[in-house]
Design a protein around this motif. Structure first.
Motif, PDB file in Angstrom:
ATOM      1  N   ALA A  29      -6.400   3.543  -1.821  1.00 52.16           N
ATOM      2  CA  ALA A  29      -5.458   2.967  -0.867  1.00 52.16           C
ATOM      3  C   ALA A  29      -5.933   1.603  -0.376  1.00 52.16           C
ATOM      4  CB  ALA A  29      -5.264   3.915   0.312  1.00 52.16           C
ATOM      5  N   SER A  30      -7.238   1.429  -0.217  1.00 54.50           N
ATOM      6  CA  SER A  30      -7.750   0.161   0.290  1.00 54.50           C
ATOM      7  C   SER A  30      -7.861  -0.900  -0.805  1.00 54.50           C
ATOM      8  CB  SER A  30      -9.105   0.372   0.970  1.00 54.50           C
ATOM      9  OG  SER A  30     -10.039   0.800   0.011  1.00 54.50           O
ATOM     10  N   ALA A  31      -7.564  -0.558  -2.047  1.00 53.23           N
ATOM     11  CA  ALA A  31      -7.679  -1.500  -3.147  1.00 53.23           C
ATOM     12  C   ALA A  31      -6.411  -2.322  -3.355  1.00 53.23           C
ATOM     13  CB  ALA A  31      -8.029  -0.747  -4.424  1.00 53.23           C
ATOM     14  N   GLN A  32      -5.479  -2.242  -2.438  1.00 49.49           N
ATOM     15  CA  GLN A  32      -4.247  -3.007  -2.567  1.00 49.49           C
ATOM     16  C   GLN A  32      -4.532  -4.500  -2.426  1.00 49.49           C
ATOM     17  OE1 GLN A  32      -1.660  -1.514   0.423  1.00 49.49           O
ATOM     18  NE2 GLN A  32      -1.555   0.523  -0.456  1.00 49.49           N
ATOM     19  N   ALA A  33      -3.669  -5.302  -3.005  1.00 48.63           N
ATOM     20  CA  ALA A  33      -3.817  -6.755  -2.927  1.00 48.63           C
ATOM     21  C   ALA A  33      -3.520  -7.240  -1.513  1.00 48.63           C
ATOM     22  CB  ALA A  33      -2.871  -7.418  -3.913  1.00 48.63           C
ATOM     23  N   ALA A  34      -4.022  -8.425  -1.206  1.00 50.81           N
ATOM     24  CA  ALA A  34      -3.778  -9.028   0.112  1.00 50.81           C
ATOM     25  C   ALA A  34      -2.297  -9.362   0.270  1.00 50.81           C
ATOM     26  CB  ALA A  34      -4.620 -10.283   0.250  1.00 50.81           C
ATOM     27  N   THR A  35      -1.838  -9.391   1.529  1.00 54.44           N
ATOM     28  CA  THR A  35      -0.450  -9.719   1.851  1.00 54.44           C
ATOM     29  C   THR A  35      -0.332 -11.211   2.133  1.00 54.44           C
ATOM     30  OG1 THR A  35      -0.225  -7.536   2.851  1.00 54.44           O
ATOM     31  CG2 THR A  35       1.437  -9.171   3.427  1.00 54.44           C
ATOM     32  N   PRO A  36       0.659 -11.893   1.544  1.00 55.47           N
ATOM     33  CA  PRO A  36       0.814 -13.330   1.801  1.00 55.47           C
ATOM     34  C   PRO A  36       0.930 -13.639   3.296  1.00 55.47           C
ATOM     35  CG  PRO A  36       2.213 -12.646  -0.013  1.00 55.47           C
ATOM     36  CD  PRO A  36       1.632 -11.393   0.586  1.00 55.47           C
ATOM     37  N   ASN A  37       0.351 -14.773   3.704  1.00 50.97           N
ATOM     38  CA  ASN A  37       0.374 -15.263   5.088  1.00 50.97           C
ATOM     39  C   ASN A  37      -0.308 -14.331   6.080  1.00 50.97           C
ATOM     40  OD1 ASN A  37       1.954 -17.579   4.336  1.00 50.97           O
ATOM     41  ND2 ASN A  37       3.677 -16.188   4.182  1.00 50.97           N
ATOM     42  N   THR A  38      -1.196 -13.479   5.591  1.00 44.79           N
ATOM     43  CA  THR A  38      -1.870 -12.516   6.454  1.00 44.79           C
ATOM     44  C   THR A  38      -3.375 -12.552   6.201  1.00 44.79           C
ATOM     45  OG1 THR A  38       0.066 -11.091   6.415  1.00 44.79           O
ATOM     46  CG2 THR A  38      -1.986 -10.096   7.136  1.00 44.79           C
TER      47      THR A  38
END
Length: 127
Positions: A29-38
């Motif tokens: 679950a923590s391996a998700q990509a970063a969120t734009p502008n965050t």
């Protein structure tokens, strides 16, 4: 083995299996990509807080306590935004504070940073 002992043993095995399966899902679950502008920072370190400093944002900074995560949106960040990560015990920029990383990132892509380790030996990753 008696029936009641077998039931208790089966229940323990089932509980242990459930806990192990849940623990296996946490890293995924923590391996998700970063969120734009965050900008997200999780400080899983021990004995220190992490301060993120944005020198080009009027020295804007925020502090993430040990064992906590924080997500912020940087209003006017750029595609080559410099930042510094500080390990802090007590007062930021005091005698128990030091920079352990400095780099630039693209706010349009976002960033997700994780810190681990101890005050004198910080490990960090980003994506």
């Amino acid at each position: 083995m008696q029936k009641s002992t077998l039931k208790r043993w089966s229940a323990r095995v089932a509980a242990a299996t459930t806990i192990a399966a849940t623990a296996a899902l946490v890293p995924a679950a923590s391996a998700q990509a970063a969120t734009p502008n965050t900008f997200r920072l999780c400080n899983y370190g021990s004995g220190y807080d992490t301060v993120v400093e944005f020198p080009n944002q009027g020295d804007y900074a925020f502090r993430v306590l040990a064992g906590k995560c924080q997500t912020v949106r940087i209003g006017r960040a750029t595609s080559n935004e410099p930042l510094k990560l500080h390990a802090v015990q007590g007062i930021w920029k005091g005698p128990r504070s030091y920079v352990f990383a400095g780099f630039s990132y693209d706010d349009k892509r976002g960033i997700d940073i994780t810190t681990r380790g101890t005050y004198g030996a910080v490990n960090w990753t980003w994506r």
